[in-house]
Each structure stands twice: as C-alpha cells, then as structure tokens.
Motif scaffolding. Structure first.
Motif, PDB file in Angstrom:
ATOM      1  N   VAL A  86       1.212  -1.151  -0.128  1.00  0.00           N
ATOM      2  CA  VAL A  86      -0.453   0.723   0.225  1.00  0.00           C
ATOM      3  C   VAL A  86       1.265   1.288   0.022  1.00  0.00           C
ATOM      4  O   VAL A  86       2.023   0.959   0.697  1.00  0.00           O
ATOM      5  N   HIS A  87       0.320   2.753   0.019  1.00  0.00           N
ATOM      6  CA  HIS A  87       0.964   3.799  -0.166  1.00  0.00           C
ATOM      7  C   HIS A  87       0.961   4.575   0.388  1.00  0.00           C
ATOM      8  O   HIS A  87       2.239   5.113   1.095  1.00  0.00           O
TER       9      HIS A  87
ATOM     10  N   ARG B 269      -5.896  -5.761   5.325  1.00  0.00           N
ATOM     11  CA  ARG B 269      -4.709  -4.873   4.578  1.00  0.00           C
ATOM     12  C   ARG B 269      -3.976  -4.944   6.027  1.00  0.00           C
ATOM     13  O   ARG B 269      -4.386  -3.094   6.432  1.00  0.00           O
TER      14      ARG B 269
ATOM     15  N   ASP C  37      -3.138   0.292   6.702  1.00  0.00           N
ATOM     16  CA  ASP C  37      -3.483   0.849   5.007  1.00  0.00           C
ATOM     17  C   ASP C  37      -4.393   1.722   5.483  1.00  0.00           C
ATOM     18  O   ASP C  37      -5.432   1.906   6.778  1.00  0.00           O
TER      19      ASP C  37
ATOM     20  N   ASP D 112      -6.309   3.768   3.966  1.00  0.00           N
ATOM     21  CA  ASP D 112      -7.780   4.109   3.343  1.00  0.00           C
ATOM     22  C   ASP D 112      -8.659   2.675   3.858  1.00  0.00           C
ATOM     23  O   ASP D 112      -9.599   3.234   3.160  1.00  0.00           O
TER      24      ASP D 112
END
Length: 278
Positions: free
Chosen positions: A107-108, A142, A235, A237
């Motif tokens: 993930v970013h 995540r 994550d 998000d």
C-alpha cells in the motif's frame, strides 16, 4: 505526558535497506517475515530503558503468576505508550518501521492502529495460538504487526512463532486468545501441515505478521523478562467494519468517533508513512 530532551537517534527516519526484492511476495505467501538489523543495537539501547520504565509505571497486573489465567501468565500488556511518553512516541512514529509495513502490505501509506508493549516475565507461560485480526473491526486484511524484541531472544525466552501460510486459512477466526484457541488451533495447524516456524531473534531483528496469520509463543524459561514492543499498522485507506464480536466492538475505542464505513482518520490514528510524500 512525560517530557524528555531530544535524543539524537536519526535511524528511525532513515529507510531500511534490508528488504529483498521478493520480500513483499514472500510476505504475501507466508503471512509473516523475520528481518535482520531492522534497528541497530544502539537504537534499541536508546529506547528500551524508557519503554521498560513506562511498562513498570503503567502495569495494572499485580497478581502473582500462579494466580493468573493463561492469558495473564502470557505477558504484561500496556497499550498506546506513545501517548504517555514523547521518547516512546519517537519509536512508535518511526518512518523507517512504518515504511517497511507499507511495502510489505503493498500500500502507499499506513496509519497507526495502536502500539502495545508485551513483556513476558521469567517463568511466564505460553502465548496461545491465535490471530490478531479476530480483535480488529477493519474492512480488509491490509494490516500487520511489527514484533520488535528489546533484547536478544533465544528459543528459551519464547520468541514469536508463526504458522506459515495460515493467513489463508479461515478456520479458527472466531477464537479469542485462550486455552480453547491453543488447543483447537494447535490441532488445526498440525492437521493442515502448516510449518510452525520458530527462530531466535538477534538484537535489532524484528518480525512482521499479517492480521490473520496464526502465531504463538513458548514460555519464558530465561531469568529476565522477554521485553517486546509492538506496533499495529493499517492501510491508510482502510475503513471501520461492523464488529463481529464483543472484542471488536470494544476495539472501536482505538479509533474514537469513527463510524462504520469511515476511514479512521483520528488524532489517535495518524498516517505514519506515505510513500507519495518526500
């Protein structure tokens, strides 16, 4: 919150160079990874005394070992130490550690769920087989935990051990950590031929494991506490999910004010790493 003088420890913000090109794929396959030299012994030495003193100060478990249940014998547990001490916050908010988590999850960006010190006392008992995400009301898988020992951790001290590939196995996800989870998951791991991976940890090593990876630890047969700091990353998000058990309902308190379906963008859940930001 305890004030401290600024510590000249810059390693926490420097990217970790020890990830192999296959690390993310290996993590996705196995559900965990054991990394060497995540932090230097000098950095560990800089933070261990403060973490230990805070665990002693904030510990609420005062029963003798022999009077505790299995969970109570497993470890002393103190959560969100970063809110109590600015020095501990430096470690918990480390961009280096969060960057590893983001890369492994693919993930970013990652945000904080919470931290947790886990100290297994001398003669402390087993940590039963379990999966952490049983407790987490989150919308995806995540999320992961770093397990960072604050001393060398040979086998006799009970290092964390993992069932390789078990994050893809849905049986047992309804079990809180308990005598029942120990019995049922130990049997299931054996029946499914999951490898039970247990290794010593050198000073500065750390492991990362997914929320649904089944793991456990042996008793501490050493003469000093097995001192470990953990941080749970998710994550950035991810969204809050409808709780599926009472423990998940209680765990929504780590993301205060966040409704089901919302991203937990709260003061307690800051973004600790965003690969899009220089």
């Amino acid at each position: 919150m305890t004030a401290i003088t600024e510590a000249p420890v810059f390693e926490l913000e420097v990217p970790y160079q020890g990830l192999a090109p296959t690390a993310t794929a290996d993590f996705n396959r196995d559900g965990f990874i054991h990394l060497s030299g995540v932090l230097s012994p000098e950095t560990i030495a800089e933070y261990e005394p403060t973490i230990t003193s805070e665990v002693i100060r904030l510990n609420t478990q005062h029963l003798p070992l022999e009077e505790r249940d299995t969970y109570g014998k497993a470890f002393l547990q103190v959560t969100n130490l970063w809110r109590e001490n600015e020095k501990v916050k430096e470690l918990v908010f480390s961009r280096r550690l969060a960057g590893i988590a983001a890369k492994l999850l693919g993930v970013h960006a990652v945000r904080l769920y919470h931290d947790q010190a886990l100290y297994k006392e001398p003669s402390g008992g087993i940590t039963p087989w379990h999966a952490d995400q049983y407790y987490w009301p989150l919308s995806s898988d995540r999320c992961l935990t770093i397990w960072l020992p604050l001393q060398e951790t040979p086998l006799e001290m009970g290092p964390l051990a993992f069932a390789r590939g078990s994050h893809n196995f849905s049986y047992g996800r309804d079990l809180p950590i308990s005598d029942e989870s120990e019995a049922r998951l130990k049997q299931a791991v054996a029946e499914q031929n999951f490898e039970d991976v247990v290794e010593p940890f050198a000073l500065g090593d750390a492991s990362f494991h997914r929320g649904w990876t089944f793991h456990h630890a042996g008793p501490n047969r050493g003469t000093v506490p097995r001192r470990v700091m953990t941080v749970i990353y998710m994550d950035a998000d991810i969204r809050v999910a409808e709780p599926t058990n009472d423990n998940q309902a209680a765990d929504r308190g780590w993301m205060p004010g966040t409704a089901v379906g919302q991203v937990p963008d709260t003061p307690l859940n800051p973004v600790l790493y965003d690969g899009r930001v220089a």
